[in-house]
Design a protein around this motif. Structure first.
Motif, short mmCIF file in Angstrom:
data_model
loop_
_atom_site.label_atom_id
_atom_site.label_comp_id
_atom_site.label_asym_id
_atom_site.label_seq_id
_atom_site.Cartn_x
_atom_site.Cartn_y
_atom_site.Cartn_z
N GLY A 133 -55.09 32.85 -2.90
CA GLY A 133 -55.06 31.65 -4.10
C GLY A 133 -52.88 31.86 -4.65
N VAL A 134 -53.19 32.64 -4.97
CA VAL A 134 -51.33 32.86 -5.55
C VAL A 134 -50.89 32.11 -5.86
CG1 VAL A 134 -49.62 34.11 -6.63
CG2 VAL A 134 -51.95 35.72 -5.36
N PHE A 135 -50.10 31.56 -3.89
CA PHE A 135 -49.13 29.89 -4.50
C PHE A 135 -50.15 29.10 -5.75
CE2 PHE A 135 -47.07 33.17 -2.97
CZ PHE A 135 -45.13 32.49 -2.34
N ASP A 136 -51.20 28.56 -5.34
CA ASP A 136 -51.74 27.28 -5.70
C ASP A 136 -51.75 27.64 -6.98
OD1 ASP A 136 -52.76 26.52 -3.32
OD2 ASP A 136 -54.40 27.08 -3.43
N ARG A 137 -51.49 28.96 -7.74
CA ARG A 137 -51.87 29.11 -9.05
C ARG A 137 -50.24 28.95 -10.14
NH1 ARG A 137 -55.27 34.09 -11.85
NH2 ARG A 137 -54.40 32.63 -13.45
N PHE A 138 -49.30 29.14 -8.51
CA PHE A 138 -47.86 28.94 -9.31
C PHE A 138 -47.67 27.30 -9.95
CE2 PHE A 138 -46.67 33.21 -7.09
CZ PHE A 138 -47.27 33.87 -7.82
N LYS A 139 -48.35 27.03 -8.48
CA LYS A 139 -48.28 25.38 -8.28
C LYS A 139 -48.64 24.55 -9.59
CE LYS A 139 -48.69 24.14 -3.76
NZ LYS A 139 -49.96 23.18 -2.88
N THR A 140 -49.77 25.34 -10.82
CA THR A 140 -49.60 24.99 -11.70
C THR A 140 -48.65 25.28 -13.41
OG1 THR A 140 -51.11 26.58 -13.11
CG2 THR A 140 -52.34 25.32 -11.50
N LEU A 141 -47.96 26.03 -12.90
CA LEU A 141 -46.93 26.77 -13.79
C LEU A 141 -45.55 25.86 -14.42
CD1 LEU A 141 -46.62 30.50 -13.40
CD2 LEU A 141 -48.72 29.27 -14.82
N PRO A 142 -44.83 26.06 -15.00
CA PRO A 142 -44.08 25.58 -15.62
C PRO A 142 -42.78 25.63 -14.62
CG PRO A 142 -44.84 26.24 -17.21
CD PRO A 142 -46.18 26.22 -16.86
N ILE A 143 -42.85 26.39 -13.19
CA ILE A 143 -41.70 26.71 -12.95
C ILE A 143 -41.64 26.24 -11.77
CG2 ILE A 143 -41.56 29.58 -13.53
CD1 ILE A 143 -43.56 29.31 -10.47
N SER A 144 -39.74 26.10 -11.06
CA SER A 144 -39.66 26.30 -9.93
C SER A 144 -40.06 26.17 -8.81
CB SER A 144 -37.57 26.10 -9.46
OG SER A 144 -36.86 25.70 -8.84
N PRO A 145 -40.40 24.74 -8.49
CA PRO A 145 -41.45 25.21 -7.03
C PRO A 145 -41.15 26.09 -6.09
CG PRO A 145 -41.04 22.74 -7.75
CD PRO A 145 -39.80 23.55 -7.92
N ILE A 146 -39.25 26.67 -6.05
CA ILE A 146 -39.08 26.95 -5.14
C ILE A 146 -39.31 28.56 -4.99
CG2 ILE A 146 -36.35 26.83 -5.45
CD1 ILE A 146 -37.81 26.83 -1.66
N ALA A 147 -39.58 28.69 -7.17
CA ALA A 147 -39.47 29.84 -7.22
C ALA A 147 -39.85 30.85 -6.47
CB ALA A 147 -39.73 30.06 -8.80
N PRO A 148 -41.47 30.56 -6.39
CA PRO A 148 -42.04 31.87 -5.05
C PRO A 148 -41.60 32.20 -4.28
CG PRO A 148 -43.41 29.84 -6.13
CD PRO A 148 -42.48 29.38 -6.53
N LEU A 149 -40.81 31.36 -2.58
CA LEU A 149 -40.69 31.93 -2.06
C LEU A 149 -39.03 32.31 -1.92
CD1 LEU A 149 -40.51 31.48 1.28
CD2 LEU A 149 -39.33 29.36 0.90
#
Length: 258
Positions: free
Chosen positions: A92-108
């Motif tokens: 569920g880490v990527f789901d939490r990343f979606k809530t952050l004010p960061i670029s959507p592509i940054a985790p990948l």
């Protein structure tokens, strides 16, 4: 406003995610063993067990062994992309990343940029281990670096394939197991560890069409003769084609992921 901030800080977002993934590797024994332990173990194991049988001595076998272990270790480290992505998704880490004010592509992107450092470390560990066992490069430092960068490039291009598998498959452990099996089979059915003229004819045919053989031959030629050669160019082109195909495909699947 949020979109503007995201665009202006996309580089910083990617670097932050890269740092996060590198720390995750350092604190994960399985990931760390793929990058550091495996090159050491395989170099020592193959060098001391088979060096005398295949080449007459460990020292005589190392020039052949180094390129094979380097490619195997880098490909194995590259396979970690898929497993790490799937672990983060399942946790569920990527789901939490979606809530952050960061670029959507940054985790990948952070995962794939972090892979460059992981692949570099794996290749350097291989060279250091071989050096401590008595191997000495017959080429100058820039040429040695060129061979290492070529191995890293083909490993990084392969990372995009494993990343796509990680996004599609659902089980992280299965991804890791299958990746390891595939890499070991492709490496052993190549010219990585033994002279191919000692193999049965039908296996020689498989070895010749194995892309790992092409990669190892290119790197071995650079390390032993100092010349780039057509094989190295073919590896470079092949890696570029893999990236052109799998980078947009992986990004597309990532963006469409629920």
């Amino acid at each position: 406003m949020k979109l503007a901030i995201t665009k202006n800080h996309i580089g910083s977002n990617i670097l932050t995610m890269t740092h996060r993934n590198l720390l995750k590797t350092l604190h994960n024994p399985d990931s760390l063993s793929d990058v550091i332990i495996e090159p050491i173990i395989f170099t020592l194991l193959f060098g001391y067990l088979f060096g005398g049988v295949i080449a007459g001595s460990v020292h005589a076998y190392l020039p052949m062994l180094v390129s094979g272990i380097m490619v195997q270790s880098i490909l194995n480290a590259a396979s970690g992309s898929g497993q790490q992505l799937r672990e983060d998704i399942n946790a569920g880490v990527f789901d939490r990343f979606k809530t952050l004010p960061i670029s959507p592509i940054a985790p990948l992107a952070g995962q794939l940029v972090g892979d460059i450092f992981r692949l570099f470390l794996s290749g350097v560990i291989t060279l250091i281990t071989a050096f401590l066992m008595g191997w000495r490069s017959t080429v100058n430092l820039p040429t040695l670096v060129a061979a290492l960068l070529l191995a890293i490039f083909i490993g990084w291009s392969t990372s995009w394939i494993f990343a796509l598998v990680g996004l599609v498959a659902k089980n992280a452990e299965l991804i890791g197991s299958l990746s390891m099996i595939i890499i070991l089979v492709m490496t052993f059915l190549s010219n990585a560890f033994i002279p191919t003229n000692t193999l049965p004819r039908f296996i020689q045919t498989i070895v010749k069409i194995n892309p790992v053989t092409l990669t190892i031959t290119a790197i071995r030629t650079i390390l032993q003769t100092g010349s780039w050669g057509s094989n190295a160019t073919m590896v470079l082109i092949s890696g570029g084609i893999i990236i052109l195909i799998f980078m947009p495909l992986t990004v597309f699947v990532y963006q469409r992921r629920d």
